[in-house]
Design an enzyme around this catalytic site. Sequence first.
Site, PDB file in Angstrom:
ATOM      1  N   TYR A 441      79.555   1.008  -9.489  1.00  0.00           N
ATOM      2  CA  TYR A 441      78.272   1.240  -8.803  1.00  0.00           C
ATOM      3  C   TYR A 441      78.438   1.377  -7.293  1.00  0.00           C
ATOM      4  O   TYR A 441      79.474   1.032  -6.756  1.00  0.00           O
ATOM      5  CB  TYR A 441      77.184   0.270  -9.240  1.00  0.00           C
ATOM      6  N   GLU A 442      77.432   1.926  -6.666  1.00  0.00           N
ATOM      7  CA  GLU A 442      77.499   2.308  -5.249  1.00  0.00           C
ATOM      8  C   GLU A 442      78.650   3.285  -4.987  1.00  0.00           C
ATOM      9  O   GLU A 442      79.262   3.252  -3.926  1.00  0.00           O
ATOM     10  CB  GLU A 442      77.631   1.079  -4.338  1.00  0.00           C
ATOM     11  N   GLY A 443      78.917   4.150  -5.936  1.00  0.00           N
ATOM     12  CA  GLY A 443      79.992   5.137  -5.789  1.00  0.00           C
ATOM     13  C   GLY A 443      81.282   4.616  -6.400  1.00  0.00           C
ATOM     14  O   GLY A 443      81.819   3.613  -5.958  1.00  0.00           O
TER      15      GLY A 443
END
Lengths: 596, 596
Positions: A441-443
Amino acid sequence: MSTYNAPLQDIRFALHEVLGAEALFARLGFNEATRDIVDAVLEESARFTETVLAPLNRVGDEVGCSYDKATGAVTTPPGFKEAYAQFVDGGWSGLASPVEFGGQGMPHLAAIPLKEMIDAANLAWGNFPLLSHGATEALLHHGQAWQQEVFLKPLVDGRWTGTMCLTEPHCGTDLGLLRTRAVPRDDGSHAISGTKIFITAGEHDFTDNIVHLVLARLPDAPAGSKGISMFIVPKLRMDRDGNVGERNGVRCGALEHKMGIHGSATCVMNFDDAQGWLIGEPNKGLMAMFTMMNTARLAVGLQGLGLADRAYQNALRYSRERLQMRSLSGTKFPDKPADPIIVHPDVRRMLLTQKALVEGGRLLGYHAASLVDVIAASGDAEERTQADALLGFLTPITKACLTEWGVECTYHALQCFGGHGYIAEHGMEQLARDARITTLYEGTTGIQALDLMGRKTMQLQGAGLRVFLGIVEAFCKAYENDEGLREFVEPLRASAGEWQALTQAIGKRAMADADEIGAAAYDYLFYSGYMALAYWWARSVAAADASSQPQAFKDAKRETARFYFTRILPRTLVHKAAIESGAAPLMAMDANHFDS
Amino acid sequence: MSTYNAPLQDIRFALHEVLGAEALFARLGFNEATRDIVDAVLEESARFTETVLAPLNRVGDEVGCSYDKATGAVTTPPGFKEAYAQFVDGGWSGLASPVEFGGQGMPHLAAIPLKEMIDAANLAWGNFPLLSHGATEALLHHGQAWQQEVFLKPLVDGRWTGTMCLTEPHCGTDLGLLRTRAVPRDDGSHAISGTKIFITAGEHDFTDNIVHLVLARLPDAPAGSKGISMFIVPKLRMDRDGNVGERNGVRCGALEHKMGIHGSATCVMNFDDAQGWLIGEPNKGLMAMFTMMNTARLAVGLQGLGLADRAYQNALRYSRERLQMRSLSGTKFPDKPADPIIVHPDVRRMLLTQKALVEGGRLLGYHAASLVDVIAASGDAEERTQADALLGFLTPITKACLTEWGVECTYHALQCFGGHGYIAEHGMEQLARDARITTLYEGTTGIQALDLMGRKTMQLQGAGLRVFLGIVEAFCKAYENDEGLREFVEPLRASAGEWQALTQAIGKRAMADADEIGAAAYDYLFYSGYMALAYWWARSVAAADASSQPQAFKDAKRETARFYFTRILPRTLVHKAAIESGAAPLMAMDANHFDS
């Protein structure tokens, strides 16, 4: 069950003796952040996370969040809500937020240890307040005065929480594809409609209201990523004067069933003509979102660090208690039926890998946090510019490395437990499952790598790298005649030169073929991460030697640094070989020929 | 949900074109095992595992096994029992067991693809029949005639299943510490009392009877590992004539709650004056158990391979379907809203890593299986001796590498899915959780490394390594003038020389300090594994080129080999550096100074 004790000694060492926090805070004008105050915050952070959050970690995993289809309500695990009330009452929510909006105004660097401790104690719980910070940032930087008045204060004091609503079923990385619509209304608000997925804390029972920051398209927005705007969509409608209205047209449609972080509510959110307020410029929503996301990326890096530290603590305890086999070099504990497994070199390999990545990683993460303070508060424009370039460069490295090392450390820690590590009651497998989300998550790690290689290195012509290399060279110069540090300074300097040369070589190849960027990105990111840690380990030895720490602490820093330089830093050899092999071995195969 | 298609093309290539199975079987006297028969077995294995077992993989995870405290009974997940009945009816249970005990008498190498397919289709289910093979081996090699008559036949035909009862709460690796007691009785049996943990398939509802092979101590046994004997303890008492008696004094006391393989019953087994029959010599139980364990270790290696392959198939499918971003080197699918992610170099890096480890790993595992056949059936004593040394050397490499690569490949595959990989419905996170047990049971990776370095290399003076190096050198010699293979043969030969030199260097250092063995073990094991795979990839290219496979298949083998040599084999650089750094960086730190 796994336990957690906040590593206060090493945190204080990192803040005060390596990063010189006291002098930095004074220079930046954080007059409240004296050493006494910072240490008191650390003590209280430890007490809160150890006694309130850590005991709820397992029930969060076992019971998880539950969803009521009839009402769309989400119930959090037993004790979570009460712990959040204590968090708000204790004033923890706005620790590093501006005083004018009800925060404590502490520097970011002084607040980051609390973040690490929360993540170590109870990652799933920590995800509820986490994204309030993102929403706070967005409102601070892009919100109108009335938006700040109405939405910002309750977020800062924790009465409400925030979310980031980006992902849709068909797009995560590629937000240019998103479909959620925003139609203007007469009252200046917009009607928001669409479905968002993977929304952390999208619904819960901690607070009455939840402030969603939602990416959507205006009716005549350009296609792709240049046609995305950001909107504030509260769960309860709000007018410009802060009057709470009725329930808005946003509802949780389902909870995801996940590998871990069961205590964290990962929601499908349905927006149906919901009242939304444009924040920032039309069609500039992606830019605004990236501001939030950089903070969030550092925060997720800290999650990896926290989990790695907790895993290490428990693996260390178990390795000292578990008696199994005798040392090959002769019995070490003749009065016991077998030696504790910490005598075995391979167990030490796993423990020292964790120790080196956790303590070195802490400096990587904390240093990034200190740059946030420099950017926000330095009076020197050149210093701010340099810090900004450096933070941009270090953010993807910190996010990706700390989370991948979190996965690696929880892996080693579980392995130290042998078969017992696979059994839920020891708590090690939960740490491994929880850690697994952080590289996604968050890239994802691959996205961080592209951000580093493409945007932060190629597009910005290595500005951040140059700043970092300058710091490394200044350190090497300062210690080049120091006999005790030579074993670290010499390889550090040599590797720094290699790092620079590799960067230039990739740049050259990328001019002929843009796929060279993607082909080198992952290995360049890890090469950079191991280089950064080499610097922090060398500096740790120098800082420990210069400190009044006990000799055992100094010895342990030096011995861990030696382990790092001989056993971890050589990982750069593989990354270098991969970078030098270029794009051809990756790109040659026809996409239809991959099957076995 | 994740899907599974048995990779028949690559399995046939491995068996027939690389390993020359047909000629080998003929030479070893397996007259039934013609190419037609073997291919028919493969087809049917694929059909059974794809249509019967694979669809039960998710329900096994979600529902798991349940335990009835009142009766000690274990209920397996819905469909598992019926699938086992089909397995028995199909004659799969004794595929490679001797005809005289009701088996099909197929060579081990012809049966091993079924094993891989079972593990890929449904690992948890596969654990029920798995240990019957260990019990079968023990009875074949050490059982008396009446024991074989009474216990062996029902195990071979699958009417009963077997277990291995080794571990106790305070000892796993160090079986010398075990406490379970065996007291002789007048009828020649023994009364077995004690508690065993982590007993796979210790209780279930597939069959009426379960045959436990139990390690215990006779009353006046010497202390430590030289005082351990092996006993047969059936769930239902049996007399020497095969008459089934009443329920024996053995009962499941609990099921463990685990990270994965929820469908597999991992039992605490309580023995309370249970009737047990000594098998083999008194106090020689550990030796007998090791015979079984070597087979079990290869089998667990295959589990890692199976999971890796299934993970890869799904990651590949997803990477072709998921549209996200455009290729950096220019749009590849202008008619679609974005390019499929397989165009991105970093996604290809993850996919090719899986492909290289799966297809190369398959040869590592299958080759080991072929050695079992050579040892059992070759008429040439020298060939048998060499095969035995080589198998001993390759067993820990195969177990540890295939399982660690299984963990790695399920990691990459999940990562290809991004955040969706973390969600249960896609099935990728189950594969990752299931894979995690394989590096722990049947000896952790660290234990495999010690077995390789200490026993199989130092104690046996590199006998197995010499055989393998001979095979590598013969291959290099045969192809040294082959232009098309030069790019593989040259680095292979160079690395083989380095491997030998490293082995000798460790041997020298170990004479001065026994901890050098433990300090080098892990890295030596992986160095060896990557070397072995380099050989198999070079041979795969040669075999593909010489075959009548389609050009696309030949190209894919060559391209994957290139990827392997440029992007994976350089991992040996890190392992070499670690080995050369010696024991000091691991052993220097005082055990009390590890805390942060």
